[in-house]
Design a protein around this motif. Structure first.
Motif, short mmCIF file in Angstrom:
data_model
loop_
_atom_site.label_atom_id
_atom_site.label_comp_id
_atom_site.label_asym_id
_atom_site.label_seq_id
_atom_site.Cartn_x
_atom_site.Cartn_y
_atom_site.Cartn_z
N LYS A 166 38.75 17.09 -22.74
CA LYS A 166 38.14 16.69 -21.58
C LYS A 166 38.48 18.19 -20.56
CE LYS A 166 37.03 13.46 -23.92
NZ LYS A 166 35.86 13.18 -25.02
N PRO A 167 36.83 18.53 -20.50
CA PRO A 167 37.62 19.47 -18.94
C PRO A 167 36.91 18.79 -17.86
CG PRO A 167 34.70 18.79 -19.64
CD PRO A 167 35.90 18.19 -20.86
N SER A 168 37.62 19.25 -16.69
CA SER A 168 37.81 18.63 -15.20
C SER A 168 36.28 18.49 -14.48
CB SER A 168 39.33 19.51 -14.74
OG SER A 168 38.38 20.60 -14.13
N ALA A 169 36.47 17.39 -13.91
CA ALA A 169 35.20 17.56 -12.54
C ALA A 169 34.66 19.23 -12.78
CB ALA A 169 34.80 17.55 -11.56
N GLN A 170 36.06 19.96 -12.17
CA GLN A 170 35.13 21.49 -11.93
C GLN A 170 34.75 22.49 -12.17
OE1 GLN A 170 38.50 23.09 -10.17
NE2 GLN A 170 37.35 25.31 -9.22
N THR A 171 35.26 22.10 -14.03
CA THR A 171 35.55 22.96 -15.41
C THR A 171 34.13 22.71 -16.06
OG1 THR A 171 37.75 23.23 -16.11
CG2 THR A 171 36.33 23.52 -17.67
N ARG A 172 33.71 21.23 -15.36
CA ARG A 172 32.26 20.72 -16.08
C ARG A 172 31.34 21.48 -14.89
NH1 ARG A 172 34.71 15.70 -16.26
NH2 ARG A 172 33.06 15.28 -13.97
N ALA A 173 31.68 22.11 -13.83
CA ALA A 173 30.75 22.23 -12.97
C ALA A 173 30.26 23.70 -13.25
CB ALA A 173 31.60 22.41 -11.41
N LEU A 174 31.84 24.52 -13.96
CA LEU A 174 31.23 25.79 -13.91
C LEU A 174 30.26 26.14 -15.18
CD1 LEU A 174 35.00 26.94 -13.08
CD2 LEU A 174 33.13 27.37 -12.10
N LEU A 175 31.40 25.44 -16.28
CA LEU A 175 30.24 24.88 -17.74
C LEU A 175 27.94 25.10 -17.17
CD1 LEU A 175 32.17 23.26 -19.45
CD2 LEU A 175 31.42 25.63 -20.35
N ALA A 176 28.03 24.19 -16.68
CA ALA A 176 26.71 23.77 -15.97
C ALA A 176 26.11 24.93 -15.39
CB ALA A 176 26.66 22.63 -14.91
N LYS A 177 26.75 25.66 -14.34
CA LYS A 177 26.26 26.87 -13.69
C LYS A 177 26.84 28.25 -14.59
CE LYS A 177 26.83 29.93 -9.96
NZ LYS A 177 28.20 30.83 -8.73
N ALA A 178 27.16 28.06 -15.87
CA ALA A 178 27.50 29.19 -16.14
C ALA A 178 25.89 29.41 -17.63
CB ALA A 178 28.63 29.87 -16.87
N LEU A 179 25.67 27.80 -17.72
CA LEU A 179 24.75 27.52 -19.15
C LEU A 179 23.40 27.19 -18.40
CD1 LEU A 179 27.19 25.07 -21.24
CD2 LEU A 179 25.49 28.16 -21.87
N ASP A 180 23.26 26.89 -17.04
CA ASP A 180 21.86 27.26 -16.92
C ASP A 180 21.15 25.89 -16.27
OD1 ASP A 180 20.74 27.98 -14.51
OD2 ASP A 180 18.83 28.84 -15.39
N ILE A 181 22.24 24.65 -16.62
CA ILE A 181 21.83 23.55 -16.96
C ILE A 181 22.00 22.82 -16.12
CG2 ILE A 181 22.09 23.77 -19.16
CD1 ILE A 181 24.59 22.60 -19.27
N PRO A 182 21.69 21.15 -15.81
CA PRO A 182 22.45 20.56 -14.94
C PRO A 182 23.33 19.26 -15.12
CG PRO A 182 20.05 19.67 -15.81
CD PRO A 182 20.65 20.76 -16.45
N GLY A 183 24.38 19.23 -14.15
CA GLY A 183 26.12 19.33 -14.68
C GLY A 183 25.94 17.95 -15.05
N GLN A 184 25.16 16.57 -15.68
CA GLN A 184 24.66 15.79 -16.30
C GLN A 184 24.84 16.01 -17.86
OE1 GLN A 184 23.40 16.57 -13.46
NE2 GLN A 184 21.51 15.19 -13.65
N TRP A 185 24.66 16.93 -18.17
CA TRP A 185 24.29 17.56 -19.72
C TRP A 185 26.18 17.56 -20.08
CZ3 TRP A 185 19.51 20.66 -20.95
CH2 TRP A 185 18.57 20.30 -20.26
N ILE A 186 26.68 17.84 -18.96
CA ILE A 186 28.15 18.39 -20.03
C ILE A 186 29.01 16.97 -20.05
CG2 ILE A 186 29.77 19.71 -19.27
CD1 ILE A 186 27.92 21.72 -19.91
N GLU A 187 29.09 16.51 -21.02
CA GLU A 187 30.17 15.22 -21.23
C GLU A 187 31.63 16.10 -20.49
OE1 GLU A 187 29.89 15.06 -25.59
OE2 GLU A 187 28.53 16.54 -25.38
N PRO A 188 31.91 14.19 -19.90
CA PRO A 188 33.05 14.05 -19.27
C PRO A 188 34.15 14.15 -20.70
CG PRO A 188 31.57 12.20 -18.98
CD PRO A 188 31.38 13.13 -19.79
#
Length: 66
Positions: A44-66
């Motif tokens: 499972k990604p950390s909150a920081q990793t989820r934020a980085l993924l969302a930014k890199a993919l240019d999507i809302p953070g909620q789209w990254i599963e916790p």
């Protein structure tokens, strides 16, 4: 379509952006293996990793599963 075929949401989004695992992993500063583990739900990604993924993919953070 990938989600319907059983792919994880993250993998589908990465492919939608036409990125390889290696490219996305390098962009967010993790190993390709770690990203593979996230995509296959072995880790499972950390909150920081989820934020980085969302930014890199240019999507809302909620789209990254916790």
């Amino acid at each position: 379509m990938e989600i319907l075929r059983g792919s994880s949401r993250l993998k589908a989004l990465r492919n939608w952006r036409r990125l390889t695992q290696a490219e996305l992993a390098t962009t967010i500063g993790v190993s390709q293996g770690f990203l593979s583990d996230i995509e296959s739900n072995r880790r499972k990604p950390s909150a920081q990793t989820r934020a980085l993924l969302a930014k890199a993919l240019d999507i809302p953070g909620q789209w990254i599963e916790p």
